[in-house]
Design an enzyme around this catalytic site. Structure first.
Site, PDB file in Angstrom:
ATOM      1  N   CYS A 201     -40.623   2.405 -36.768  1.00 29.97           N
ATOM      2  CA  CYS A 201     -39.326   1.853 -36.372  1.00 29.97           C
ATOM      3  C   CYS A 201     -38.727   2.572 -35.170  1.00 29.97           C
ATOM      4  O   CYS A 201     -38.000   1.961 -34.374  1.00 29.97           O
ATOM      5  CB  CYS A 201     -38.357   1.889 -37.553  1.00 29.97           C
ATOM      6  SG  CYS A 201     -38.018   3.546 -38.204  1.00 29.97           S
TER       7      CYS A 201
ATOM      8  N   HIS B 294     -34.132   5.920 -40.202  1.00 28.55           N
ATOM      9  CA  HIS B 294     -34.523   4.540 -39.954  1.00 28.55           C
ATOM     10  C   HIS B 294     -33.723   4.017 -38.769  1.00 28.55           C
ATOM     11  O   HIS B 294     -32.536   4.344 -38.616  1.00 28.55           O
ATOM     12  CB  HIS B 294     -34.268   3.678 -41.192  1.00 28.55           C
ATOM     13  CG  HIS B 294     -34.853   2.304 -41.082  1.00 28.55           C
ATOM     14  ND1 HIS B 294     -36.146   2.077 -40.667  1.00 28.55           N
ATOM     15  CD2 HIS B 294     -34.319   1.069 -41.318  1.00 28.55           C
ATOM     16  CE1 HIS B 294     -36.389   0.785 -40.655  1.00 28.55           C
ATOM     17  NE2 HIS B 294     -35.298   0.153 -41.043  1.00 28.55           N
TER      18      HIS B 294
ATOM     19  N   HIS C  48     -35.197  -4.654 -36.833  1.00 26.58           N
ATOM     20  CA  HIS C  48     -35.829  -3.374 -37.155  1.00 26.58           C
ATOM     21  C   HIS C  48     -37.238  -3.604 -37.658  1.00 26.58           C
ATOM     22  O   HIS C  48     -37.572  -4.681 -38.169  1.00 26.58           O
ATOM     23  CB  HIS C  48     -35.006  -2.594 -38.190  1.00 26.58           C
ATOM     24  CG  HIS C  48     -34.811  -3.297 -39.499  1.00 26.58           C
ATOM     25  ND1 HIS C  48     -35.107  -2.729 -40.721  1.00 26.58           N
ATOM     26  CD2 HIS C  48     -34.341  -4.542 -39.795  1.00 26.58           C
ATOM     27  CE1 HIS C  48     -34.822  -3.576 -41.695  1.00 26.58           C
ATOM     28  NE2 HIS C  48     -34.341  -4.678 -41.157  1.00 26.58           N
TER      29      HIS C  48
END
Length: 231
Positions: free
Chosen positions: A162, A61, A73
């Site tokens: 992301c 992530h 994000h």
């Protein structure tokens, strides 16, 4: 006519992505594990515009550090498609919201604390810079790009996840190396005609991950895969 293989791969990858983001449940409580308390991470080494990575089980992530313990994000989230109430949207994304966001292909670029962003995981800083040495933008430019994109957006694991978000912000172009690598791995398995068993296992995994009945999945998964392999 569109090639069905990328579409099938996208569906499979999006289901696998749930394993990356979905948070474990508290044993016996039925609730989700809470994020670490404020101050859990030492942010003194972070600079505005830094690219932060949090390794997960299957994927990584990503976020852009904005300063003052804030990270921008991109996360799948159904709520921005249902309401404009910023207070509701800003609450920590639950598993239900995330799953529905993946299904509906909706997301948001949100700003959270480092603790909410990393959720107890280890954090790598600017680890991708070595791969884009000649493309690194200024730290302030990266942060401003991230801030301009805050809000609702479309979601696609292959085209807008992301990693696409942070690489656009810090390097000027949206790229997702981890999804490219995964697709290449699947492609190698399928193209290797000696690995029939591996191809079958990929198909079976697709059935499980997609949650479809075999009669529905076989035409959309196995046939395109074997046609691709034969090509």
């Amino acid at each position: 006519m569109k090639n069905p293989v990328p579409q099938a791969a996208s569906l499979l990858l999006e289901k696998l992505m749930l394993l990356v983001h979905v948070r474990p449940l508290l044993a016996g409580s039925g609730g989700e594990t809470p994020p670490p308390a404020p101050g859990y991470y030492d942010t003194s080494c972070f600079k505005r515009g830094d690219l932060l990575e949090v390794p997960r089980t299957l994927f990584i992530h990503f976020g852009i550090y904005l300063g003052e313990n804030r990270v921008a994000h991109l996360m799948p989230d159904i709520l921005p498609a249902l309401t404009g109430d910023r207070r509701q949207i800003q609450q920590v994304v639950t598993n239900k919201r995330l799953i529905l966001g993946v299904i509906a292909r909706t997301a948001s670029v949100r700003v959270d604390t480092v603790e909410d962003f990393a959720y107890g995981g280890s954090i790598l800083v600017n680890h991708m810079d070595r791969l884009f040495e000649d493309q690194v933008l200024g730290s302030e430019e990266a942060a401003r790009r991230a801030e301009r994109l805050v809000g609702a957006t479309a979601y696609s694991l292959l085209w807008n996840n992301c990693e696409h978000f942070v690489t656009y912000c810090r390097y000027g172009a949206p790229v997702s190396l981890q999804t490219d690598k995964f697709c290449e791995t699947v492609k190698m398995i399928i193209r290797d005609q000696r690995s029939v068993l591996a191809s079958v296992l990929v198909g079976l995994a697709s059935i499980v991950c997609l949650g479809l009945a075999p009669s529905t999945t076989l035409p959309t998964i196995f046939i395109p895969f074997f046609l691709w392999m034969a090509g």
